[in-house]
Scaffold this active site. Structure first.
Site, PDB file in Angstrom:
ATOM      1  N   PHE A  21      52.211  41.410  38.245  1.00 28.18           N
ATOM      2  CA  PHE A  21      51.323  42.000  39.467  1.00 28.18           C
ATOM      3  C   PHE A  21      51.909  42.123  40.716  1.00 28.18           C
ATOM      4  CE2 PHE A  21      49.966  38.362  42.319  1.00 28.18           C
ATOM      5  CZ  PHE A  21      50.630  37.184  41.556  1.00 28.18           C
TER       6      PHE A  21
ATOM      7  N   HIS B 234      45.940  36.699  38.317  1.00 27.69           N
ATOM      8  CA  HIS B 234      47.230  36.561  37.825  1.00 27.69           C
ATOM      9  C   HIS B 234      47.953  35.350  38.410  1.00 27.69           C
ATOM     10  CE1 HIS B 234      47.654  41.029  36.378  1.00 27.69           C
ATOM     11  NE2 HIS B 234      46.635  41.107  37.448  1.00 27.69           N
TER      12      HIS B 234
ATOM     13  N   ASP C 136      49.195  30.912  49.239  1.00 27.67           N
ATOM     14  CA  ASP C 136      49.116  32.122  49.980  1.00 27.67           C
ATOM     15  C   ASP C 136      50.457  32.483  49.719  1.00 27.67           C
ATOM     16  OD1 ASP C 136      47.760  34.196  51.187  1.00 27.67           O
ATOM     17  OD2 ASP C 136      48.666  33.685  53.110  1.00 27.67           O
TER      18      ASP C 136
HETATM   19  P1  ITT Z   1      44.000  34.937  46.730  1.00 29.78           P
HETATM   20  O1  ITT Z   1      42.460  35.067  46.166  1.00 29.78           O
HETATM   21  O2  ITT Z   1      44.606  33.669  46.143  1.00 29.78           O
HETATM   22  O3  ITT Z   1      43.940  34.905  48.268  1.00 29.78           O
HETATM   23  P2  ITT Z   1      45.593  37.464  46.881  1.00 29.78           P
HETATM   24  O4  ITT Z   1      45.929  38.386  45.826  1.00 29.78           O
HETATM   25  O5  ITT Z   1      44.827  37.833  47.898  1.00 29.78           O
HETATM   26  O6  ITT Z   1      44.714  36.256  46.215  1.00 29.78           O
HETATM   27  P3  ITT Z   1      47.733  36.807  48.380  1.00 29.78           P
HETATM   28  O7  ITT Z   1      47.232  36.756  49.738  1.00 29.78           O
HETATM   29  O8  ITT Z   1      48.588  35.248  48.101  1.00 29.78           O
HETATM   30  O9  ITT Z   1      46.826  36.510  47.252  1.00 29.78           O
HETATM   31  O10 ITT Z   1      48.858  37.685  48.132  1.00 29.78           O
HETATM   32  C1  ITT Z   1      49.322  38.664  49.007  1.00 29.78           C
HETATM   33  C2  ITT Z   1      49.874  39.703  48.421  1.00 29.78           C
HETATM   34  O11 ITT Z   1      51.236  39.648  47.858  1.00 29.78           O
HETATM   35  C3  ITT Z   1      48.964  40.628  47.193  1.00 29.78           C
HETATM   36  O12 ITT Z   1      49.191  41.821  47.494  1.00 29.78           O
HETATM   37  C4  ITT Z   1      49.610  40.070  46.027  1.00 29.78           C
HETATM   38  O13 ITT Z   1      49.376  40.954  45.027  1.00 29.78           O
HETATM   39  C5  ITT Z   1      50.920  39.830  46.386  1.00 29.78           C
HETATM   40  N1  ITT Z   1      51.649  38.798  45.590  1.00 29.78           N
HETATM   41  C6  ITT Z   1      51.465  37.598  45.596  1.00 29.78           C
HETATM   42  N2  ITT Z   1      52.229  36.751  44.522  1.00 29.78           N
HETATM   43  C7  ITT Z   1      52.859  37.761  44.154  1.00 29.78           C
HETATM   44  C8  ITT Z   1      53.893  37.568  42.868  1.00 29.78           C
HETATM   45  O14 ITT Z   1      54.082  36.579  42.393  1.00 29.78           O
HETATM   46  N3  ITT Z   1      54.398  38.815  42.506  1.00 29.78           N
HETATM   47  C9  ITT Z   1      54.383  39.983  43.168  1.00 29.78           C
HETATM   48  N4  ITT Z   1      53.137  40.317  44.129  1.00 29.78           N
HETATM   49  C10 ITT Z   1      52.773  39.001  44.691  1.00 29.78           C
END
Ligand code: ITT
Length: 194
Positions: free
Chosen positions: A149, A12, A69
């Site tokens: 997402f 996403h 992040d």
């Molecule tokens: P990486 O591989 O980039 O680390 P990740 O899904 O682990 O992907 P993060 O640690 O940055 O990403 O995300 C932390 C949480 O915040 C995770 O549960 C994401 O679904 C949520 N999140 C990140 N960006 C978001 C957005 O734009 N809208 C809603 N939820 C988001």
């Protein structure tokens, strides 16, 4: 067109960033470079984790890259889940469970203020630059919408009557934490070119 690896396993995020940069940068995914590592995120801050991910890729692939992040910082929870947003309800990155836990913790709480904060670590020729993007808003009482997402269905950005999950990618990118951070990155690359 400059080429950058985006160090994420989150499709996403990849889609949002591809949409935001258009044809200004050629974004390569981890899959494109044959990397299927789950890069450890062991730091205690968003800055630290973004940095860990981008340096991991730079040191293994020696190519310019960036990582994002992101955390959801809720005022009534003293900034939680913050850096622990992905594993808030336990290991496994389960969006549904994370949202359930958030709504349960905020049950009966009138202060619903929260913000999404994205930190991007860009590494260009061995130098790191950090960009930040913040979106302020409120946590709704229930889920709305099925786009986006993560926590999108319960996040109502300031100035709107709908959640991020009720917006198309373009609309979310204009006001979102990630959209803002990516535009800073693009501006930096423009000046880097000169
Ligand atoms: P990486 O591989 O980039 O680390 P990740 O899904 O682990 O992907 P993060 O640690 O940055 O990403 O995300 C932390 C949480 O915040 C995770 O549960 C994401 O679904 C949520 N999140 C990140 N960006 C978001 C957005 O734009 N809208 C809603 N939820 C988001």
């Amino acid at each position: 067109m400059p080429e950058l690896i985006f160090a994420t396993n989150n499709l996403h995020k990849l889609q949002e960033i591809q949409q935001a940069v258009g044809n200004k940068i050629n974004i390569l995914s981890l899959k494109d470079i044959g990397c299927d590592e789950d890069i450890p995120e062991t730091a205690s801050t968003l800055e630290g984790n973004a940095s860990l991910k981008s340096w991991y890729i730079y040191s293994h692939f020696h190519k310019n890259c960036f990582a994002d992040d992101t955390g959801l910082e809720v005022v009534a929870l003293n900034g939680r889940p913050g850096v622990h947003s992905a594993r808030y309800a336990g290991p496994g990155h389960d969006h549904e469970k994370n949202i359930e836990k958030l709504l349960a913790e905020l049950q009966g709480v009138s202060n619903r203020k929260a913000r999404f904060r994205t930190v991007i670590s860009l590494i260009m020729n061995g130098n790191e630059i950090i960009f930040e993007g913040i979106a302020n808003g409120n946590i709704s009482n229930q889920k709305h919408g099925d786009k986006g997402f993560g926590y999108d269905p319960v996040f109502i950005p300031d100035g709107y009557q709908k959640s991020f999950a009720e917006m198309d990618l373009d609309e979310k990118n204009i006001i979102s934490h990630r959209g803002i951070a990516v535009r800073k990155l693009l501006n930096y690359l423009k000046s880097y070119d000169k």
